[in-house]
Each structure stands twice: as structure tokens, then as C-alpha cells.
Design a protein around this motif. Structure first.
Motif, mmCIF file in Angstrom:
data_model
loop_
_atom_site.group_PDB
_atom_site.id
_atom_site.type_symbol
_atom_site.label_atom_id
_atom_site.label_comp_id
_atom_site.label_asym_id
_atom_site.label_seq_id
_atom_site.Cartn_x
_atom_site.Cartn_y
_atom_site.Cartn_z
ATOM 1 N N PRO A 381 0.812 -1.231 0.000
ATOM 2 C CA PRO A 381 0.000 0.000 0.000
ATOM 3 C C PRO A 381 0.840 1.274 0.000
ATOM 4 N N VAL A 382 1.598 1.471 -1.079
ATOM 5 C CA VAL A 382 2.474 2.638 -1.216
ATOM 6 C C VAL A 382 2.302 3.228 -2.608
ATOM 7 N N LEU A 383 2.218 4.562 -2.677
ATOM 8 C CA LEU A 383 2.121 5.218 -3.980
ATOM 9 C C LEU A 383 3.176 6.323 -4.071
ATOM 10 N N PRO A 384 4.253 6.102 -4.828
ATOM 11 C CA PRO A 384 5.219 7.171 -5.078
ATOM 12 C C PRO A 384 4.715 8.066 -6.211
ATOM 13 N N VAL A 385 4.835 9.375 -6.021
ATOM 14 C CA VAL A 385 4.285 10.353 -6.962
ATOM 15 C C VAL A 385 5.405 11.240 -7.476
ATOM 16 N N MET A 386 5.452 11.407 -8.798
ATOM 17 C CA MET A 386 6.532 12.168 -9.422
ATOM 18 C C MET A 386 5.963 13.189 -10.402
ATOM 19 N N LYS A 387 6.475 14.398 -10.350
ATOM 20 C CA LYS A 387 6.053 15.470 -11.263
ATOM 21 C C LYS A 387 6.802 15.339 -12.585
ATOM 22 N N VAL A 388 6.084 15.532 -13.719
ATOM 23 C CA VAL A 388 6.719 15.526 -15.036
ATOM 24 C C VAL A 388 6.334 16.802 -15.778
ATOM 25 N N ASP A 389 7.151 17.166 -16.768
ATOM 26 C CA ASP A 389 6.894 18.432 -17.459
ATOM 27 C C ASP A 389 6.260 18.262 -18.833
ATOM 28 N N SER A 390 6.080 17.002 -19.279
ATOM 29 C CA SER A 390 5.493 16.801 -20.610
ATOM 30 C C SER A 390 4.980 15.379 -20.774
ATOM 31 N N ASP A 391 4.144 15.189 -21.800
ATOM 32 C CA ASP A 391 3.679 13.844 -22.153
ATOM 33 C C ASP A 391 4.856 12.963 -22.557
ATOM 34 N N LEU A 392 5.799 13.555 -23.267
ATOM 35 C CA LEU A 392 6.968 12.801 -23.725
ATOM 36 C C LEU A 392 7.754 12.250 -22.547
ATOM 37 N N GLN A 393 7.961 13.083 -21.522
ATOM 38 C CA GLN A 393 8.689 12.610 -20.353
ATOM 39 C C GLN A 393 7.917 11.506 -19.641
ATOM 40 N N ALA A 394 6.592 11.640 -19.580
ATOM 41 C CA ALA A 394 5.768 10.615 -18.943
ATOM 42 C C ALA A 394 5.921 9.275 -19.659
ATOM 43 N N VAL A 395 5.870 9.295 -20.988
ATOM 44 C CA VAL A 395 6.025 8.062 -21.763
ATOM 45 C C VAL A 395 7.398 7.449 -21.525
ATOM 46 N N GLU A 396 8.442 8.278 -21.530
ATOM 47 C CA GLU A 396 9.792 7.773 -21.323
ATOM 48 C C GLU A 396 9.945 7.128 -19.945
ATOM 49 N N LEU A 397 9.353 7.753 -18.922
ATOM 50 C CA LEU A 397 9.471 7.216 -17.568
ATOM 51 C C LEU A 397 8.638 5.954 -17.382
ATOM 52 N N ILE A 398 7.465 5.932 -17.965
ATOM 53 C CA ILE A 398 6.634 4.719 -17.876
ATOM 54 C C ILE A 398 7.359 3.543 -18.518
ATOM 55 N N ASN A 399 7.995 3.790 -19.662
ATOM 56 C CA ASN A 399 8.702 2.722 -20.370
ATOM 57 C C ASN A 399 10.051 2.373 -19.734
ATOM 58 N N ASP A 400 10.531 3.227 -18.836
ATOM 59 C CA ASP A 400 11.795 2.970 -18.165
ATOM 60 C C ASP A 400 11.572 1.973 -17.038
ATOM 61 N N SER A 401 11.289 0.740 -17.424
ATOM 62 C CA SER A 401 10.929 -0.298 -16.462
ATOM 63 C C SER A 401 11.263 -1.661 -17.030
ATOM 64 N N ALA A 402 11.635 -2.563 -16.140
ATOM 65 C CA ALA A 402 11.876 -3.952 -16.556
ATOM 66 C C ALA A 402 10.575 -4.674 -16.844
ATOM 67 N N TYR A 403 9.449 -4.060 -16.423
ATOM 68 C CA TYR A 403 8.148 -4.712 -16.523
ATOM 69 C C TYR A 403 7.290 -4.090 -17.617
ATOM 70 N N GLY A 404 6.222 -4.796 -17.988
ATOM 71 C CA GLY A 404 5.335 -4.271 -19.021
ATOM 72 C C GLY A 404 3.963 -4.916 -18.973
ATOM 73 N N LEU A 405 3.269 -4.768 -17.848
ATOM 74 C CA LEU A 405 1.928 -5.361 -17.737
ATOM 75 C C LEU A 405 0.867 -4.363 -18.190
ATOM 76 N N THR A 406 0.634 -3.289 -17.409
ATOM 77 C CA THR A 406 -0.353 -2.279 -17.805
ATOM 78 C C THR A 406 0.193 -0.883 -17.528
ATOM 79 N N ALA A 407 -0.477 0.104 -18.128
ATOM 80 C CA ALA A 407 -0.243 1.511 -17.823
ATOM 81 C C ALA A 407 -1.563 2.233 -18.023
ATOM 82 N N ALA A 408 -1.763 3.316 -17.273
ATOM 83 C CA ALA A 408 -3.019 4.058 -17.342
ATOM 84 C C ALA A 408 -2.747 5.530 -17.636
#
Length: 475
Positions: A381-408
């Protein structure tokens, strides 16, 4: 292995032994395989409509026992009672969908007519399917593969988690009440060594595992050279992103539920949140206020909305990840003492201690991708929250993961969100919702989240094989 070897299921509710069961011995394993082979050879010859009818009756029985099954789930893995009962009805809904689409999913392929030939392409059952199911959604994860496997004409052997053995027993009782032919569906309580031996048994044709990446690697290694098919649903570090044009109220409600439902122990639960800088300052207080509404407590208390984690060791591991992030500069936004309510929980619960499964929810800010809490699976039950400055940065950070199940993604259903969705390296992209399996869609992951898929019409492909008939000179 001794015939009287037993295991214990420790309830996270009170850290006491809830039940004991004997492990199956090698003689019982051999008998199970023998019975399964004989039963499957007859089962696959039944009409599809008959197989569907048996499964429907079994699901109806589960629904009639919803309260009893829900209580067992509650005590085995700690989920609040009303939420545990709900898993039974959701399982039946999901199974019903798979039963409804079975005829179209298993129908022979429509081939173009060729004069002088009577060719056809059909789907045949694989034979025996071994399903290894986890504790976090003990019915839903199991039924994803059990129903299509049986309906397609396979026999099934279920090995459930030692934390939730009663769920295997309930499913067996349901099929018994449905008068399913003996041997078609069976379960075994197994230790690790015997599980490995069963995996490689020549009688097993397909293996389905929902579990950790480490276990998935071990299973793949054990099956190397055995030429069996395999489906793996493994870890996740699922992300959500709130765009500037999102409906903030509904987005926050959805993300918080996706992060904290089932004490964060969901396969596709939200484990990291990115918020566009334009709405970050508005969103963060809303998120904190929403999490403060949770009531951590005994799962049978009607006011409890957050129960214990599955075991004290799991809670301790999550607490360690939180503490490491704080040491690296993250800020904890919630005081765990907010969730110590002596009026509701009497006697008071032990919260955030190494010997207790009760862990208070937490929000972390000031996080980055050098922290384990943003890159490694948390399952708590933990939620880390990070500020981003663009959609592009959000996509890059979401994809910066060893995993790939879902994204919202939360925002307007527009060309922008559709373009973002196409760039995300995950099996499922959600828009304005998260943490949900639609049985009409294939459930699948990529990268370390696994391989293979279940649910939808395509789910029947994993438990069958194509067979071609090339007949010349036939009308």
C-alpha cells in the motif's frame, strides 16, 4: 518425501495457524496423473455444449457459497470480508463470458473453397494443463485458465498457493457438485520439489503460472528442452499518468483505488504515479486526502477498507523499501498513526512493525528512478508520486521499467492520448481507469511481466493447438 509432511497457512489477521494440510506424496501425484489422462481422453470427446454446461453448474455452486468462500479468502490472505466475497461474483462473471464465447473461439477456421479439396483447420486440446495459482486473487487468477482449458477439452491439475489452499478445495468441490467426470479437474497441495517434478512430467502438456519473476525464471529453466507450452504472468510496476486535461476528481479516485485496493497486492495495481506539472499542485492534496479516508483494521470489521498484507514478512519488505526511499531524499506524506484507531480496532493493532502484517498506506513525493520504490515491484500500500513536465517525459518514464503489464493514462480521449498509448511498452493501456480485467480483452504482459495470454477469444488459443486437414479428392 514423507507421506505425513504438512504445511501450515498462517493467517495475517492474527499471525496464527489457520489451517494445516498434508502435502501430496509421490504416489498421490502418480495416481492424479493416471486419473487425469484417462478422464481427459473421454472428456475431450464430449460435445462442447456439454463441457460448457458442467462448468456453468460449477460456477453456480460457487455463487451459492459466496459468503463461505469469501470468509475463507479473508482469513487466508487478509482482504476485507465484503471485498473478498466480491471476488466470487467477479469470478463467475468472468467465467460466464469465457463460456459464452467458447463456441466462436473454438470454431474451425473459415477457409476459402478449393475445388477438389476438403481442407479444414481446427483447434484441438493440448491434453493436461497444470495451473499454478497465487494467493493475491486466488479465484480470479486461477479461473482465467481453468475455464478455457476445461471447455477446450483439456484436463486440469491445479497447484494453489500454500497461503490459499482452501480456494483449490472450493473449486474442486464446485466441480464435484456439478458432477464433472472424475479426474477431469484435480488439485494437489505440493511442496517446491514435487511441484518441479510435476512440471516436467511427460503427462503435462501446458503450464500456466501466475507468480514472481524469480519463480517464472525457475519454471522456464526447469522446462527447457521439454517442449511444453507455457504461459507466465509475472511481476509488474504499473504506472499511471495524469495529464493537464484530465478530470482530476475522478482521476484521483481511480488511481488511489488502483494503488491501495487489496492492500496494494494487485497484479496490475498502480505502483507509480506521474502527474503533469500544470496540475501537480492541485492533485497531490486530493490524493493525500483520499488515502486518509482508508480505515486500516481487522478484515471482518464492516468499517475496514484496508486489511493486512498477506504476511508480516511482506509488510516488512515494503516498509524497508519506503525507508530506503526516505533515506535517498523522498518525503513521506502520511503519518501512520493516523490509521491507529483504538475505537475501531480493540485491542489496538500492531501497525508498521516487523512482526505484523498490518501496514499503513503511504504516499511518497520527491522520488526518482534511482530509487527502488520507482523501479522494483513493491506489491504493497504505497504510492510514489513524481512530477513531469510533458507527455513525452511521462512516456519515457513509464517505459523505463523492466516490466510491461499495464499503464493508465488520465485525460481526454483524443489523438494525443491514442498516440501516447501506442508508444507504451505494456500489454494493456487504460484510459481514465486502471486495475481492471475486461474478459473480452486478452490479458498479457511483455518484458519481465511474462509471456502468453489468457481471457478473450484469443485466450482459447493458449490451451489448444491448431491441426490441419489437407484432404484431396474429397467432396
Amino acid at each position: 518425501m514423507s507421506t505425513n509432511a504438512v504445511f501450515q497457512t498462517i493467517s495475517p489477521i492474527n499471525n496464527q495457524v489457520w489451517l494445516e494440510r498434508p502435502y501430496a506424496n509421490k504416489r498421490q501425484v502418480v495416481a492424479t496423473l493416471t486419473n487425469a489422462i484417462k478422464a481427459q481422453q473421454l472428456w475431450c470427446k464430449l460435445a462442447l455444449s456439454e463441457r460448457v454446461a458442467y462448468c456453468q453448474k460449477a460456477m453456480n455452486y460457487c455463487l451459492s457459497q459466496q459468503q463461505a468462500i469469501g470468509r475463507d479468502i479473508c482469513w487466508q490472505m487478509g482482504r476485507p470480508l465484503l471485498q473478498a466475497e466480491r471476488e466470487v461474483s467477479v469470478m463467475v462473471e468472468r467465467a460466464n463470458y469465457m463460456l459464452e464465447v467458447a463456441e466462436s473461439a473454438l470454431a474451425p477456421a473459415q477457409l476459402p473453397y478449393r475445388p477438389g479439396f476438403n481442407n479444414k483447420l481446427v483447434r484441438e486440446p493440448l491434453g493436461l494443463v497444470m495451473v499454478i495459482a497465487p494467493w493475491n486473487y486466488p479465484l480470479l487468477t486461477a479461473i482465467n485458465s481453468i475455464i478455457p482449458a476445461l471447455v477446450a477439452g483439456n484436463g486440469v491439475i491445479l497447484k494453489h498457493s500454500s497461503q490459499t489452499p482452501r480456494c483449490a478445495e472450493w473449486l474442486a468441490e464446485a466441480f464435484k457438485q456439478a458432477q464433472l467426470p472424475e479426474g477431469v479437474f484435480q488439485y494437489l497441495h505440493l511442496d517446491h520439489q514435487t511441484t518441479g517434478e510435476l512440471l516436467t512430467a511427460k503427462e503435462i502438456n501446458h503450464v500456466v503460472l501466475t507468480g514472481s519473476v524469480a519463480v517464472g525464471k525457475q519454471v522456464e529453466k526447469q522446462l527447457a528442452g521439454h517442449f511444453k507450452t507455457i504461459s507466465l504472468e509475472l511481476g509488474g510496476k504499473d504506472a499511471a499518468y495524469i495529464r493537464p486535461d484530465a478530470d482530476l476528481k475522478s482521476s484521483v479516485a481511480s488511481v488511489v483505488d488502483g494503488a491501495f485496493f487489496n492492500s496494494g497486492q494487485s497484479c496490475c495495481g498502480i505502483e507509480r504515479l506521474y502527474i503533469h506539472q500544470e496540475v501537480y499542485d492541485q492533485c497531490l492534496p486530493m490524493i493525500i486526502d483520499a488515502v486518509k479516508q482508508y480505515q486500516l483494521g481487522h478484515p471482518e470489521n464492516q468499517h475496514t477498507t484496508l486489511g493486512p498484507m498477506v504476511r508480516a514478512r511482506a509488510a516488512s519488505q515494503v516498509l524497508t523499501q519506503i525507508q530506503q526511499a526516505i533515506e535517498q531524499g523522498a518525503e513521506a506524506r502520511l503519518d501512520y498513526r493516523l490509521f491507529v484507531d483504538e475505537k475501531v480496532n480493540n485491542p489496538p493493532l500492531k501497525i508498521n512493525t516487523v512482526d505484523s502484517a498490518y501496514l499503513a498506506p503511504q504516499i511518497l513525493t520527491g522520488v526518482n528512478h534511482q530509487m527502488a520504490v520507482m523501479t522494483e515491484e513493491t506489491f504493497g500500500p504505497v504510492l510514489p508520486v513524481m512530477k513531469v513536465d510533458s507527455d513525452l517525459q511521462a512516456v519515457e518514464l513509464i517505459n523505463d521499467s523492466a516490466y510491461g503489464l499495464t499503464a493508465a493514462i488520465y485525460g481526454k480521449d483524443s489523438e494525443i492520448t491514442r498516440n501516447m498509448a501506442s508508444q507504451l511498452a505494456v500489454g494493456t493501456v487504460f484510459l481514465n481507469r486502471c486495475d481492471y480485467l475486461d474478459p473480452a480483452l486478452a490479458w498479457t504482459g511483455i518484458k519481465a511481466s511474462g509471456k502468453g495470454y489468457c481471457l478473450s477469444n484469443w485466450g482459447y488459443e493458449t490451451v489448444t493447438r491448431p491441426k490441419s486437414y489437407h484432404f484431396k479428392g474429397q467432396p
